[in-house]
Design a protein around this motif. Structure first.
Motif, PDB file in Angstrom:
ATOM      1  N   UNK A  60      -6.042  -9.356  47.868  1.00 14.61           N
ATOM      2  CA  UNK A  60      -6.919  -8.191  47.982  1.00 14.61           C
ATOM      3  C   UNK A  60      -6.218  -7.169  48.868  1.00 14.61           C
ATOM      4  N   UNK A  61      -6.008  -5.964  48.318  1.00 16.15           N
ATOM      5  CA  UNK A  61      -5.169  -4.944  48.945  1.00 16.15           C
ATOM      6  C   UNK A  61      -5.752  -4.404  50.252  1.00 16.15           C
ATOM      7  N   UNK A  62      -4.879  -4.290  51.269  1.00 14.84           N
ATOM      8  CA  UNK A  62      -5.256  -3.720  52.558  1.00 14.84           C
ATOM      9  C   UNK A  62      -4.729  -2.294  52.703  1.00 14.84           C
ATOM     10  N   UNK A  70      -8.311  -6.327  44.006  1.00 12.50           N
ATOM     11  CA  UNK A  70      -7.443  -7.486  43.831  1.00 12.50           C
ATOM     12  C   UNK A  70      -6.231  -7.160  42.955  1.00 12.50           C
ATOM     13  N   UNK A  71      -5.127  -7.819  43.267  1.00 13.14           N
ATOM     14  CA  UNK A  71      -3.892  -7.610  42.527  1.00 13.14           C
ATOM     15  C   UNK A  71      -3.043  -8.875  42.556  1.00 13.14           C
ATOM     16  N   UNK A  72      -2.074  -8.930  41.689  1.00  9.52           N
ATOM     17  CA  UNK A  72      -1.027  -9.927  41.801  1.00  9.52           C
ATOM     18  C   UNK A  72      -0.077  -9.467  42.895  1.00  9.52           C
ATOM     19  N   UNK A  73       0.618 -10.385  43.576  1.00  7.74           N
ATOM     20  CA  UNK A  73       1.577  -9.928  44.586  1.00  7.74           C
ATOM     21  C   UNK A  73       2.729  -9.172  43.927  1.00  7.74           C
ATOM     22  N   UNK A  74       2.902  -7.916  44.317  1.00  9.77           N
ATOM     23  CA  UNK A  74       3.919  -7.063  43.696  1.00  9.77           C
ATOM     24  C   UNK A  74       4.137  -5.829  44.560  1.00  9.77           C
ATOM     25  N   UNK A  75       5.270  -5.180  44.336  1.00 14.94           N
ATOM     26  CA  UNK A  75       5.570  -3.950  45.047  1.00 14.94           C
ATOM     27  C   UNK A  75       6.878  -3.361  44.561  1.00 14.94           C
ATOM     28  N   UNK A  76       7.284  -2.262  45.163  1.00 18.99           N
ATOM     29  CA  UNK A  76       8.492  -1.581  44.733  1.00 18.99           C
ATOM     30  C   UNK A  76       9.736  -2.399  45.048  1.00 18.99           C
ATOM     31  N   UNK A  77      10.630  -2.436  44.091  1.00 21.05           N
ATOM     32  CA  UNK A  77      11.921  -3.083  44.244  1.00 21.05           C
ATOM     33  C   UNK A  77      12.745  -2.309  45.269  1.00 21.05           C
ATOM     34  N   UNK A 156      -1.921  -5.109  36.100  1.00 20.12           N
ATOM     35  CA  UNK A 156      -2.342  -6.435  36.566  1.00 20.12           C
ATOM     36  C   UNK A 156      -3.324  -7.054  35.580  1.00 20.12           C
ATOM     37  N   UNK A 157      -4.333  -6.294  35.147  1.00 24.21           N
ATOM     38  CA  UNK A 157      -5.293  -6.854  34.178  1.00 24.21           C
ATOM     39  C   UNK A 157      -4.610  -7.169  32.855  1.00 24.21           C
TER      40      UNK A 157
END
Length: 193
Positions: A60-62, A70-77, A156-157
């Protein structure tokens, strides 16, 4: 529509204009003084679908955008890392989770925001995970409990729906959809649970 991120040249500080450079076929940011071309390219987002038995780990994003969703764990490369290394790093940073990285699962084009989202299948190595600084909480979800209406992003969905469809079929593939502005995500008409 594309918006230029810079107004001044990073090389000489002069004003930047939009035009088609010689030998090119599209408008670019070009310095009016020194002629430097400032390319703007899609930014890769990398992440994982961490699984423990039949449950999927979500964060859950802070942070914004989509704080509290809610999201899958992910971010910018990051520069200097492979997509797989970035996915491992983001999973550790956001969920404190150690994983065995599996194969590429989705590569989703999102041209409206100049991004490509890349998700790998992954197995959690243990249940020792915790929210990182960019997450409010981290939790395992069984398929019927996935908070579909509270997911942060269409990528994500889409990834979760495709994952659950493949898992139910007993055969995983690699999926490469494009999420175009205004189009429903692949699998949107199907009941996820």
């Amino acid at each position: 529509m594309f918006r230029s991120p810079a107004r001044f040249c990073a090389h000489c500080g002069s004003a930047i204009g939009r035009r088609v450079p010689a030998g090119d076929n599209r408008e670019r940011d070009v310095c009016n003084a020194c002629g430097s071309i400032h390319y703007v390219n899609p930014r890769p987002v990398v992440g994982t679908i961490p699984v423990w038995e039949d449950r999927i780990l979500l964060c859950r994003r802070a942070i914004e955008p989509r704080h509290g969703y809610w999201t899958l764990p992910a971010g910018f490369m990051e520069v200097g890392e492979t997509t797989g290394e970035g996915a491992l790093r983001e999973t550790l940073e956001e969920a404190g989770a150690r994983i065995a990285l599996g194969p590429l699962f989705t590569m989703i084009d999102v041209p409206a925001v100049e991004q490509v989202h890349i998700f790998y299948r992954a197995q959690l190595l243990d249940l020792d995970f915790a929210a990182g600084t960019e997450s409010l909480e981290v939790r395992l979800f069984a398929e019927p409990d996935i908070p579909w209406s509270d997911l942060a992003f269409r990528t994500v969905s889409t990834t979760l729906r495709l994952f659950l469809e493949d898992r139910a079929r007993g055969s995983f593939g690699t999926h490469t959809p494009a999420l175009l502005h205004g189009s429903p995500p692949p699998g949107a008409g199907r009941n996820p649970g």
